[in-house]
Scaffold this active site. Structure first.
Site, PDB file in Angstrom:
ATOM      1  N   ASP A   1       7.166   9.008  44.801  1.00 53.45           N
ATOM      2  CA  ASP A   1       7.138   9.222  46.125  1.00 53.45           C
ATOM      3  C   ASP A   1       5.804  10.052  46.584  1.00 53.45           C
ATOM      4  OD1 ASP A   1       8.547   8.904  48.831  1.00 53.45           O
ATOM      5  OD2 ASP A   1       8.662  11.229  48.657  1.00 53.45           O
TER       6      ASP A   1
ATOM      7  N   GLU B   1       3.593   5.533  45.770  1.00 51.11           N
ATOM      8  CA  GLU B   1       3.632   5.492  47.109  1.00 51.11           C
ATOM      9  C   GLU B   1       2.117   6.470  47.529  1.00 51.11           C
ATOM     10  OE1 GLU B   1       5.844   6.414  51.252  1.00 51.11           O
ATOM     11  OE2 GLU B   1       6.176   7.498  49.622  1.00 51.11           O
TER      12      GLU B   1
ATOM     13  N   HIS C   1      12.701   0.521  52.948  1.00 52.28           N
ATOM     14  CA  HIS C   1      13.541   1.612  53.607  1.00 52.28           C
ATOM     15  C   HIS C   1      12.957   2.468  54.561  1.00 52.28           C
ATOM     16  CE1 HIS C   1      11.481   4.182  50.367  1.00 52.28           C
ATOM     17  NE2 HIS C   1      11.869   5.001  51.266  1.00 52.28           N
TER      18      HIS C   1
END
Length: 571
Positions: free
Chosen positions: A248, A285, A380
């Site tokens: 992340d 990411e 998401h």
């Protein structure tokens, strides 16, 4: 017999608390404290007491706890990985190139919201044709439900999902169904509730990011912090048999050392991959638009296997919806689409009106393959970070939804679907939390409303993240499937696997032209055609046969393709 170990370099003393008794631990090299108990083992509850510092006399959970049966504030529990018997010995893994990823949130994927309930959907995912199932974060967080990005226990599995054995059962069953598993891992911050780890040592730096204090990756005593992160990552891949990690927001990992944490992690994961004999993937990411992350270490990069490419999402989303607010401002034109489909990034050292500065740098399309960029039509973030968590089904016609799916699944990138997208799900996926602390709950609620008030949303229109109804609304409605949409996704995934040119990652071989609302994308011997307009179009082109169309009224005759409004075809 079990050896208890904890890193607390500044503590004058550390005691192990178990069975109502506090036992002094022995100080060793590097700030590590140890104690071996002959009668302790799998299932033993314990915690640590620091004699000074933030912990005071409180019994704190183990920073490297493998299990928190009573939640993040409770005692830790010894969990021996060897206690689980695996049934995936024949599993040889799934490589990322050529794969289709399916992203899901365990808590809302099924009515039950557990690993065991999700196992029941694995045959469905296998038949859909996906290769890798990506789980949003499954490590421990405070409360009953959460997206997972507020995690505080980086070595333990959320109990409400089924705990460590539940995750192992899911991965085991996925492998037996022929599916790989990717786990979303968050190493850029600790969640706001139950984060006791920083009480033990200098895990945090003086800096901060969007979500809180940054991790100490390059200051004093940072070596053990880096090891803490790498050990967590390796645990998911080694002890839980995961096939990859999605890392992340790596742009929030501030590391000024000579060897960046991401490169160090990639080296360790490659070594583990060699040892276990199956491919292991690291997917970042990143908001940097910098292909250095996925450039080979031999060429001066970090050697990660892929990174999310938001520019592809933005180009697709803005093209199909017409939205131009916020970060969509620079996107949406056919010219923009052509650039990202052939160069991966739209902002590649160019002006970003949203950031009000130059952003990114170009991708060497002759050397870096497209499969190193994970792309999507929905995910998401792009759904959940909208004020009402509305999916594209609330905005686009069925025709344009199918056009978007066609473009995504014939792209030179690694495509990813978000749960329910493939059957036209209409349930929203909203931002939800269940913080038990009243002050934190209020801060999250008010912060969310203030954020969207800046964009003109009345506070009453923004769902309350703390309201259990917000969480319930976000559950997939499996009874609301659109068979026509499902058929399109299944056919496109099968087509991508049957015709190698449609998954060819060589960006320098992709050709995109556009005229009068029609896109033509040449993929080797194939042509992907999309009519984005509300009117029929007739396209002059030469093709042997029509392989796929989103509408039965698409007709190929002689050297002419007749297309109804909002349709796509592959020839």
């Amino acid at each position: 017999m079990h050896e208890f170990r904890v890193w607390a370099p500044a503590a004058r003393g550390v005691a192990l608390s178990t069975g109502g008794t506090a036992l002094p631990m022995t100080s060793g090299d590097g700030g590590w404290w140890t104690l071996t108990l002959p009668d302790a083992g799998h299932g033993t509850r314990y915690g640590f007491v620091l004699d000074d510092g933030e912990g005071g006399g409180q019994v704190l959970p183990d920073p490297r706890s493998r299990r928190q049966p009573d939640g993040v504030h409770g005692l830790s529990q010894v969990y021996e990985h060897d206690a689980y018997t695996w049934n995936d010995r024949d599993w040889t893994g799934r490589q990322l190139p050529g794969s289709v990823i399916y992203e899901l949130h365990v808590g809302t994927f099924t009515p039950e919201g557990t690993f065991d309930a999700a196992i029941g959907k694995l045959p469905y995912l296998r038949d859909l044709g996906v290769d890798l199932v990506e789980l949003l974060p499954v490590n421990t967080f405070n409360g009953e439900w959460n997206w997972g990005y507020d995690g505080v226990g980086w070595h333990a599995v959320q109990e409400t999902y089924g705990g460590p054995d539940g995750l192992k059962r899911f991965v085991d069953a996925a492998h037996q169904a022929g599916l790989g598993v990717i786990i979303d891992a968050v190493y850029n911050h600790f969640g706001p509730s139950g984060a006791y780890t920083p009480a033990f040592g200098p895990y945090l730096s003086a800096g901060a990011n969007t979500w809180g204090r940054s991790l100490n990756l390059d200051e004093a005593d940072s070596g053990e912090v880096r090891a803490f992160i790498i050990d967590s990552a390796l645990q998911w891949l080694r002890d839980y048999h995961a096939d990859g990690l999605r890392l992340d927001a790596v742009h929030a990992l501030v590391d000024r050392g000579a060897t960046h944490l991401l490169e160090e992690l990639a080296v360790a994961v490659d070594a583990l991959s060699t040892a276990v004999g199956r491919p292991l993937s690291l997917i970042a990411e990143s908001d940097l638009n910098d292909a250095k992350l996925v450039t080979a270490r031999e060429a001066g990069g970090y050697g990660l296997h892929a990174q999310w490419d938001d520019d592809v999402h933005h180009a697709l989303h803005a093209l199909l919806t017409g939205e131009r607010q916020g970060y969509y401002g620079d996107f949406g034109s056919p010219t923009c689409f052509a650039k990202v489909w052939t160069e991966a990034f739209f902002h590649a050292g160019t002006w970003s009106s949203f950031r009000k500065r130059r952003h990114g740098r170009p991708v060497d399309t002759h050397r870096i393959p497209g499969h190193r960029f994970v792309v999507c039509l929905q995910n998401h973030d792009q759904i959940g970070n909208r004020a009402t968590g509305d999916r594209l089904t609330a905005t686009l016609s069925p025709g344009l939804l199918k056009v978007g799916a066609t473009l995504l699944l014939t792209s030179p990138f690694t495509p990813m679907l978000f749960m329910g997208e493939e059957f036209g799900a209409r349930t929203p996926w909203q931002f939800f939390t269940s913080h038990p602390e009243a002050s934190l709950a209020t801060a999250v609620r008010e912060g969310r409303r203030a954020e969207f008030a800046e964009h003109g949303w009345p506070p009453g229109d923004v769902p309350d993240p703390q309201d259990p109804a917000t969480f319930q609304r976000s559950h997939l409605d499996w009874s609301g499937q659109d068979p026509a949409m499902s058929a399109v996704y299944r056919a496109l995934i099968a087509l991508r696997k049957r015709h190698p040119a449609l998954s060819d990652p060589r960006l320098d071989l992709v050709e995109v032209t556009h005229d009068d609302g029609v896109l033509l994308i040449r993929r080797g011997p194939h042509v992907v055609v999309a009519n984005l307009t509300a009117d029929p179009r007739t396209v002059a082109l030469s093709a042997d046969c029509l392989l796929f169309s989103t509408d039965d009224t698409v007709v190929l005759q002689a050297d002419t393709l007749t297309m109804p409004p909002e349709s796509a075809a592959v020839l």
